[in-house]
Design an enzyme around this catalytic site. Structure first.
Site, PDB file in Angstrom:
ATOM      1  N   ARG A   1      64.087  42.282  93.466  1.00 58.88           N
ATOM      2  CA  ARG A   1      65.050  41.628  94.361  1.00 58.88           C
ATOM      3  C   ARG A   1      65.665  42.630  95.337  1.00 58.88           C
ATOM      4  NH1 ARG A   1      67.222  36.817  94.655  1.00 58.88           N
ATOM      5  NH2 ARG A   1      66.459  36.121  92.627  1.00 58.88           N
TER       6      ARG A   1
ATOM      7  N   VAL B   1      58.863  46.808  53.761  1.00 59.40           N
ATOM      8  CA  VAL B   1      58.633  47.946  52.869  1.00 59.40           C
ATOM      9  C   VAL B   1      59.896  48.286  52.082  1.00 59.40           C
ATOM     10  CG1 VAL B   1      58.105  50.414  52.785  1.00 59.40           C
ATOM     11  CG2 VAL B   1      56.760  48.897  54.258  1.00 59.40           C
TER      12      VAL B   1
ATOM     13  N   ASP C   1      50.319  32.240  66.165  1.00 56.21           N
ATOM     14  CA  ASP C   1      49.716  31.072  65.519  1.00 56.21           C
ATOM     15  C   ASP C   1      48.339  31.360  64.937  1.00 56.21           C
ATOM     16  OD1 ASP C   1      48.514  31.334  67.987  1.00 56.21           O
ATOM     17  OD2 ASP C   1      48.921  29.289  68.654  1.00 56.21           O
TER      18      ASP C   1
ATOM     19  N   THR D   1      55.547  37.398  68.296  1.00 54.03           N
ATOM     20  CA  THR D   1      54.822  37.220  69.544  1.00 54.03           C
ATOM     21  C   THR D   1      55.809  37.118  70.684  1.00 54.03           C
ATOM     22  OG1 THR D   1      53.473  35.684  70.850  1.00 54.03           O
ATOM     23  CG2 THR D   1      54.656  34.757  68.979  1.00 54.03           C
TER      24      THR D   1
ATOM     25  N   ARG E   1      42.484  41.520  67.004  1.00 56.42           N
ATOM     26  CA  ARG E   1      42.105  40.109  66.847  1.00 56.42           C
ATOM     27  C   ARG E   1      40.783  40.084  66.081  1.00 56.42           C
ATOM     28  NH1 ARG E   1      45.798  37.624  69.934  1.00 56.42           N
ATOM     29  NH2 ARG E   1      46.553  38.672  71.815  1.00 56.42           N
ATOM     30  N   CYS E   2      40.618  39.091  65.218  1.00 52.89           N
ATOM     31  CA  CYS E   2      39.451  39.071  64.339  1.00 52.89           C
ATOM     32  C   CYS E   2      38.908  37.654  64.200  1.00 52.89           C
ATOM     33  CB  CYS E   2      39.831  39.648  62.966  1.00 52.89           C
ATOM     34  SG  CYS E   2      38.458  39.776  61.813  1.00 52.89           S
TER      35      CYS E   2
ATOM     36  N   ASP F   1      55.394  35.521  73.287  1.00 50.32           N
ATOM     37  CA  ASP F   1      55.254  34.212  73.930  1.00 50.32           C
ATOM     38  C   ASP F   1      56.304  33.205  73.467  1.00 50.32           C
ATOM     39  OD1 ASP F   1      52.990  35.333  75.075  1.00 50.32           O
ATOM     40  OD2 ASP F   1      51.649  34.510  73.544  1.00 50.32           O
TER      41      ASP F   1
ATOM     42  N   ARG G   1      51.052  33.325  77.748  1.00 50.41           N
ATOM     43  CA  ARG G   1      49.884  32.528  77.384  1.00 50.41           C
ATOM     44  C   ARG G   1      50.066  31.113  77.891  1.00 50.41           C
ATOM     45  NH1 ARG G   1      47.508  32.278  71.288  1.00 50.41           N
ATOM     46  NH2 ARG G   1      49.518  31.267  71.028  1.00 50.41           N
TER      47      ARG G   1
ATOM     48  N   ASP H   1      56.028  30.944  71.268  1.00 47.59           N
ATOM     49  CA  ASP H   1      55.382  29.629  71.228  1.00 47.59           C
ATOM     50  C   ASP H   1      55.133  29.119  69.815  1.00 47.59           C
ATOM     51  OD1 ASP H   1      53.475  31.503  70.564  1.00 47.59           O
ATOM     52  OD2 ASP H   1      51.915  30.712  71.888  1.00 47.59           O
TER      53      ASP H   1
ATOM     54  N   GLY I   1      67.807  34.645  88.498  1.00 47.34           N
ATOM     55  CA  GLY I   1      68.169  33.906  89.701  1.00 47.34           C
ATOM     56  C   GLY I   1      66.999  33.530  90.581  1.00 47.34           C
TER      57      GLY I   1
ATOM     58  N   GLY J   1      48.380  39.870  69.104  1.00 47.53           N
ATOM     59  CA  GLY J   1      49.021  40.686  70.114  1.00 47.53           C
ATOM     60  C   GLY J   1      50.242  41.405  69.567  1.00 47.53           C
TER      61      GLY J   1
END
Length: 319
Positions: free
Chosen positions: A154, A24, A103, A125, A72-73, A127, A171, A129, A185, A11
């Protein structure tokens, strides 16, 4: 080490371009040839790469997404595909690779290192994570995007005396929900790492209503529940005018924050240094504001942890 390559995988995350730029330019500064691999591991297995110059990364530090594109592969999980990728890299004279991603990308990086191609991972990422780093590239920007949305929500929640359920990404991690919920809040924050019953959420809403509270914000991490399901439950149990906002992929886009630009630059520079020092199979991360290197194998074996003190603080401040 004369020729290295850099790729972005999985992602996209704001700050990836800043990391590519730093790889680079740091590489060229040290006399290396630097190649950009397009579309992550999907591009690697077909040899989709080009030589990068100083001008290749001009005016990209402020841009979201990734100029190298990403994908993604699942095919790269096949050991035979990995071996072919290594053969291709050797044919092109690539001495080392820097992989920017999450990951899944790190698993691919570890596979390349195990097959003899020195590889360093940079956590990229939203996330947040990835163990062995306090922050991953893109997280800060994603949180600020979510907070900006919560601020706007809000305003209308106050005007119409409504309850809003805001579903954020992440995720299976609740970092975005926790950080944006605390900063925004929110009255309740639902994350995968901490079990909270919807009955408790409803109880808090009803208690707030009794003391005159006319609007509420509930932040839900996508990994714990659907915002729409939570909204329907709350509306059914309370009768409150309840609306649901799913922020979705808007959290991945936009100009990276200054924090993410600096983080990306620091981690990428360290990644180049590690390759020059003949290090392999490691990831770079930020711990207590220090850039550190950790074995990818060790990082992947750890479990991502949420900040329990921050969660408790969010609960206390939302009474």
């Amino acid at each position: 080490m004369k020729r290295i390559a850099v790729m972005t995988s999985g992602g996209d995350a704001p700050g990836m371009n800043a990391a590519v730029r730093a790889v680079v330019r740091k590489g060229i500064y040290h006399g290396l040839e630097v190649y950009g691999i397009k579309r992550g591991f999907a591009g690697l297995i077909i040899g989709e790469m080009e030589k990068m110059e100083l001008s290749s990364v001009a005016d990209i530090i402020h841009r979201g997404g990734t100029i190298l594109r990403t994908a993604r592969c699942d095919e790269f999980k096949d050991p035979e595909v990995q071996k072919k990728a290594v053969e291709l890299l050797r044919e092109k004279g690539i001495d080392g690779i820097i992989v920017i991603g999450g990951d899944g990308s790190f698993m691919g990086a570890r596979a390349l290192s195990n097959l003899g191609i020195p590889t360093i991972g940079i956590p990229g990422t939203i996330d947040n994570d990835i163990p062995s780093t306090d922050y991953s590239i893109g997280f800060d920007t994603a949180v600020n995007t979510a907070i900006d949305a919560i601020n706007k929500i809000r305003d209308t929640a106050t005007s119409h005396e409504r309850t809003f359920v805001v579903e954020v990404m992440g995720r299976n991690a609740g970092d975005i929900a926790l950080a944006s919920g605390l900063a925004g809040g929110a009255e309740s924050i639902l994350i995968p790492e901490e079990e909270v019953s919807l009955e408790e959420v409803v109880k808090r809403l009803l208690q707030g209503s009794k003391r005159g509270k006319l609007h509420s914000i509930i932040v839900v991490a996508e990994g714990v529940a659907s915002g729409n399901d939570v909204g329907e439950y709350i509306k059914g149990k309370t009768g409150f005018d309840t609306r649901v906002i799913v922020l979705g992929h808007v959290q991945r886009g936009g100009a990276p924050s200054s924090f993410d630009r600096i983080l990306a630059s620091r981690l990428a520079a360290k990644a180049v240094d590690l390759l020059l020092d003949n290090e392999a199979g490691k990831m770079v991360g930020l711990i207590n504001n220090n850039v550190v290197a950790t074995e990818i194998k060790e990082a992947l074996s750890q479990k991502h942890e949420i900040d329990k003190e921050m969660l408790e603080l969010a609960r206390i401040l939302s009474i």
